[in-house]
Design a protein around this motif. Structure first.
Motif, PDB file in Angstrom:
ATOM      1  N   SER A   7       0.725  -0.891   0.212  1.00  0.00           N
ATOM      2  CA  SER A   7      -0.087   0.241   0.205  1.00  0.00           C
ATOM      3  C   SER A   7       0.950   1.047   0.124  1.00  0.00           C
ATOM      4  O   SER A   7      -0.209   2.443  -0.502  1.00  0.00           O
ATOM      5  N   ALA A   8       2.534   0.782   0.606  1.00  0.00           N
ATOM      6  CA  ALA A   8       3.263   2.313  -0.168  1.00  0.00           C
ATOM      7  C   ALA A   8       3.850   2.940  -1.434  1.00  0.00           C
ATOM      8  O   ALA A   8       4.705   3.591  -1.043  1.00  0.00           O
ATOM      9  N   ASP A   9       3.504   1.731  -1.977  1.00  0.00           N
ATOM     10  CA  ASP A   9       3.702   1.908  -3.347  1.00  0.00           C
ATOM     11  C   ASP A   9       3.827   3.091  -4.506  1.00  0.00           C
ATOM     12  O   ASP A   9       2.495   3.320  -3.508  1.00  0.00           O
ATOM     13  N   GLN A  10       4.240   3.854  -4.897  1.00  0.00           N
ATOM     14  CA  GLN A  10       3.881   5.123  -4.894  1.00  0.00           C
ATOM     15  C   GLN A  10       3.102   5.409  -5.632  1.00  0.00           C
ATOM     16  O   GLN A  10       2.181   6.659  -5.540  1.00  0.00           O
ATOM     17  N   VAL A  11       2.853   4.714  -7.124  1.00  0.00           N
ATOM     18  CA  VAL A  11       1.364   4.519  -7.842  1.00  0.00           C
ATOM     19  C   VAL A  11       0.708   3.620  -7.337  1.00  0.00           C
ATOM     20  O   VAL A  11       1.251   2.152  -8.029  1.00  0.00           O
ATOM     21  N   PRO A  12       0.119   3.032  -6.994  1.00  0.00           N
ATOM     22  CA  PRO A  12      -1.134   2.210  -6.585  1.00  0.00           C
ATOM     23  C   PRO A  12      -1.359   0.882  -7.991  1.00  0.00           C
ATOM     24  O   PRO A  12      -1.946   1.575  -8.891  1.00  0.00           O
ATOM     25  N   LYS A  13      -1.286  -0.546  -7.594  1.00  0.00           N
ATOM     26  CA  LYS A  13      -2.054  -1.237  -9.174  1.00  0.00           C
ATOM     27  C   LYS A  13      -3.610  -0.718  -9.202  1.00  0.00           C
ATOM     28  O   LYS A  13      -4.656  -0.531  -8.684  1.00  0.00           O
ATOM     29  N   PRO A  14      -3.190  -0.938 -10.904  1.00  0.00           N
ATOM     30  CA  PRO A  14      -4.989  -1.358 -10.690  1.00  0.00           C
ATOM     31  C   PRO A  14      -5.853  -2.456 -10.346  1.00  0.00           C
ATOM     32  O   PRO A  14      -5.502  -3.263  -9.435  1.00  0.00           O
ATOM     33  N   ARG A  15      -7.224  -1.693  -9.668  1.00  0.00           N
ATOM     34  CA  ARG A  15      -7.782  -2.341  -8.809  1.00  0.00           C
ATOM     35  C   ARG A  15      -8.719  -3.043  -9.720  1.00  0.00           C
ATOM     36  O   ARG A  15      -9.305  -3.021 -10.939  1.00  0.00           O
ATOM     37  N   PRO A  16      -8.710  -4.687  -9.658  1.00  0.00           N
ATOM     38  CA  PRO A  16      -9.478  -5.551  -9.933  1.00  0.00           C
ATOM     39  C   PRO A  16     -11.462  -4.821 -10.229  1.00  0.00           C
ATOM     40  O   PRO A  16     -11.604  -4.673  -9.368  1.00  0.00           O
ATOM     41  N   TYR A  17     -11.852  -5.006 -11.751  1.00  0.00           N
ATOM     42  CA  TYR A  17     -13.213  -4.410 -11.906  1.00  0.00           C
ATOM     43  C   TYR A  17     -13.954  -6.191 -11.821  1.00  0.00           C
ATOM     44  O   TYR A  17     -14.322  -6.513 -13.313  1.00  0.00           O
ATOM     45  N   PRO A  18     -14.447  -6.795 -10.751  1.00  0.00           N
ATOM     46  CA  PRO A  18     -15.104  -7.880 -10.582  1.00  0.00           C
ATOM     47  C   PRO A  18     -16.232  -7.985 -11.687  1.00  0.00           C
ATOM     48  O   PRO A  18     -17.314  -6.655 -11.787  1.00  0.00           O
ATOM     49  N   GLU A  19     -16.897  -8.911 -12.218  1.00  0.00           N
ATOM     50  CA  GLU A  19     -17.993  -9.315 -12.617  1.00  0.00           C
ATOM     51  C   GLU A  19     -18.648 -10.233 -12.223  1.00  0.00           C
ATOM     52  O   GLU A  19     -18.730 -10.779 -11.003  1.00  0.00           O
ATOM     53  N   ARG A  20     -19.864 -11.147 -12.713  1.00  0.00           N
ATOM     54  CA  ARG A  20     -21.041 -11.995 -12.035  1.00  0.00           C
ATOM     55  C   ARG A  20     -19.721 -13.022 -11.654  1.00  0.00           C
ATOM     56  O   ARG A  20     -19.594 -13.499 -10.491  1.00  0.00           O
ATOM     57  N   ASP A  21     -19.046 -13.883 -12.676  1.00  0.00           N
ATOM     58  CA  ASP A  21     -18.630 -14.654 -12.178  1.00  0.00           C
ATOM     59  C   ASP A  21     -17.662 -14.821 -11.393  1.00  0.00           C
ATOM     60  O   ASP A  21     -17.053 -15.409 -10.699  1.00  0.00           O
ATOM     61  N   SER A  22     -16.694 -13.470 -11.381  1.00  0.00           N
ATOM     62  CA  SER A  22     -15.056 -13.594 -11.202  1.00  0.00           C
ATOM     63  C   SER A  22     -15.288 -12.436  -9.941  1.00  0.00           C
ATOM     64  O   SER A  22     -14.536 -12.611  -8.722  1.00  0.00           O
ATOM     65  N   ALA A  23     -16.438 -12.790  -9.158  1.00  0.00           N
ATOM     66  CA  ALA A  23     -16.938 -11.175  -8.053  1.00  0.00           C
ATOM     67  C   ALA A  23     -16.370 -12.131  -6.585  1.00  0.00           C
ATOM     68  O   ALA A  23     -15.386 -11.767  -5.433  1.00  0.00           O
ATOM     69  N   PRO A  24     -17.493 -13.755  -6.924  1.00  0.00           N
ATOM     70  CA  PRO A  24     -16.957 -14.394  -5.257  1.00  0.00           C
ATOM     71  C   PRO A  24     -15.412 -14.647  -5.236  1.00  0.00           C
ATOM     72  O   PRO A  24     -14.670 -14.818  -4.353  1.00  0.00           O
ATOM     73  N   TRP A  25     -14.398 -14.688  -6.741  1.00  0.00           N
ATOM     74  CA  TRP A  25     -13.282 -14.994  -6.497  1.00  0.00           C
ATOM     75  C   TRP A  25     -12.396 -13.874  -5.934  1.00  0.00           C
ATOM     76  O   TRP A  25     -12.226 -14.189  -4.821  1.00  0.00           O
ATOM     77  N   TRP A  26     -12.330 -12.477  -6.167  1.00  0.00           N
ATOM     78  CA  TRP A  26     -12.016 -11.332  -5.901  1.00  0.00           C
ATOM     79  C   TRP A  26     -12.642 -11.911  -4.176  1.00  0.00           C
ATOM     80  O   TRP A  26     -11.353 -10.856  -3.441  1.00  0.00           O
ATOM     81  N   GLU A  27     -13.228 -11.962  -3.343  1.00  0.00           N
ATOM     82  CA  GLU A  27     -14.174 -11.537  -2.592  1.00  0.00           C
ATOM     83  C   GLU A  27     -13.110 -12.057  -1.582  1.00  0.00           C
ATOM     84  O   GLU A  27     -12.144 -11.897  -0.128  1.00  0.00           O
ATOM     85  N   ARG A  28     -12.463 -13.619  -2.081  1.00  0.00           N
ATOM     86  CA  ARG A  28     -11.842 -14.272  -1.666  1.00  0.00           C
ATOM     87  C   ARG A  28     -10.440 -14.284  -1.629  1.00  0.00           C
ATOM     88  O   ARG A  28      -9.438 -14.125  -0.244  1.00  0.00           O
ATOM     89  N   VAL A  29      -9.789 -13.828  -2.438  1.00  0.00           N
ATOM     90  CA  VAL A  29      -8.957 -12.841  -2.914  1.00  0.00           C
ATOM     91  C   VAL A  29      -8.207 -11.653  -1.101  1.00  0.00           C
ATOM     92  O   VAL A  29      -7.586 -11.818  -0.586  1.00  0.00           O
ATOM     93  N   ASN A  30      -9.252 -11.341  -1.495  1.00  0.00           N
ATOM     94  CA  ASN A  30      -9.458  -9.632  -0.568  1.00  0.00           C
ATOM     95  C   ASN A  30      -9.180 -10.340   0.642  1.00  0.00           C
ATOM     96  O   ASN A  30      -8.665  -8.985   1.622  1.00  0.00           O
ATOM     97  N   GLN A  31      -9.782 -12.014   1.080  1.00  0.00           N
ATOM     98  CA  GLN A  31      -9.440 -12.323   2.017  1.00  0.00           C
ATOM     99  C   GLN A  31      -8.679 -12.919   2.770  1.00  0.00           C
ATOM    100  O   GLN A  31      -8.613 -13.975   3.878  1.00  0.00           O
ATOM    101  N   HIS A  32      -7.294 -12.496   1.606  1.00  0.00           N
ATOM    102  CA  HIS A  32      -6.235 -13.927   1.864  1.00  0.00           C
ATOM    103  C   HIS A  32      -7.045 -15.309   1.758  1.00  0.00           C
ATOM    104  O   HIS A  32      -5.839 -16.064   1.957  1.00  0.00           O
TER     105      HIS A  32
END
Length: 143
Positions: A7-32
């Motif tokens: 989070s201290a990186d100078q320019v943040p990485k692009p945020r993923p924009y989940p859609e119907r099928d990938s939203a549960p995947w990204w929720e799990r990734v955000n929970q490590h």
């Protein structure tokens, strides 16, 4: 599985924009949590997440944890920053998951040493923050 705070990186990485099928995947990734869909009928792992199994056409699946271990299948060193937050050069590795040999997952590389074919690697979670708050991306690192 390691968690690295970027989070201290100078320019943040692009945020993923989940859609119907990938939203549960990204929720799990955000929970490590490193989990993939596994077909309830034929037990094939699914990547990327999707409604129907590519092997048996079943719509039934369960989210199941994986080991996070893989081997280096391929990689590319990008010498051009295609997106803000990716300072060149940066490496993207295609990891062949231990759970299913026909399943490869791309992620950035967390090491100063170059990857090598067949090298054992482990998934890592990278914590990032942008104007919309915290989010997590995946990276591969040597074991």
């Amino acid at each position: 599985m390691a968690v690295v705070d970027r989070s201290a990186d100078q320019v943040p990485k692009p945020r993923p924009y989940p859609e119907r099928d990938s939203a549960p995947w990204w929720e799990r990734v955000n929970q490590h949590r490193f989990e993939l869909q596994r077909c309830d009928r034929c037990e094939a792992w699914r990547w990327p997440p999707r409604a129907m199994c590519g092997r048996c056409a079943s719509f039934e699946f369960t989210w199941v944890p994986l080991s996070g271990r893989a081997t280096v299948e391929s990689w590319v060193v990008n010498h051009h920053a295609f997106l803000p937050g990716f300072a060149s050069p940066y490496t993207v590795v295609l990891g062949r998951l231990n759970e299913q040999d026909d399943l490869c997952l791309p992620a950035t590389w967390q090491s100063d040493a170059d990857p090598t074919p067949g090298q054992s690697i482990q998934i890592a979670f990278e914590a990032h923050t942008d104007d919309d708050g915290p989010f997590t991306l995946l990276a591969w690192r040597p074991t």
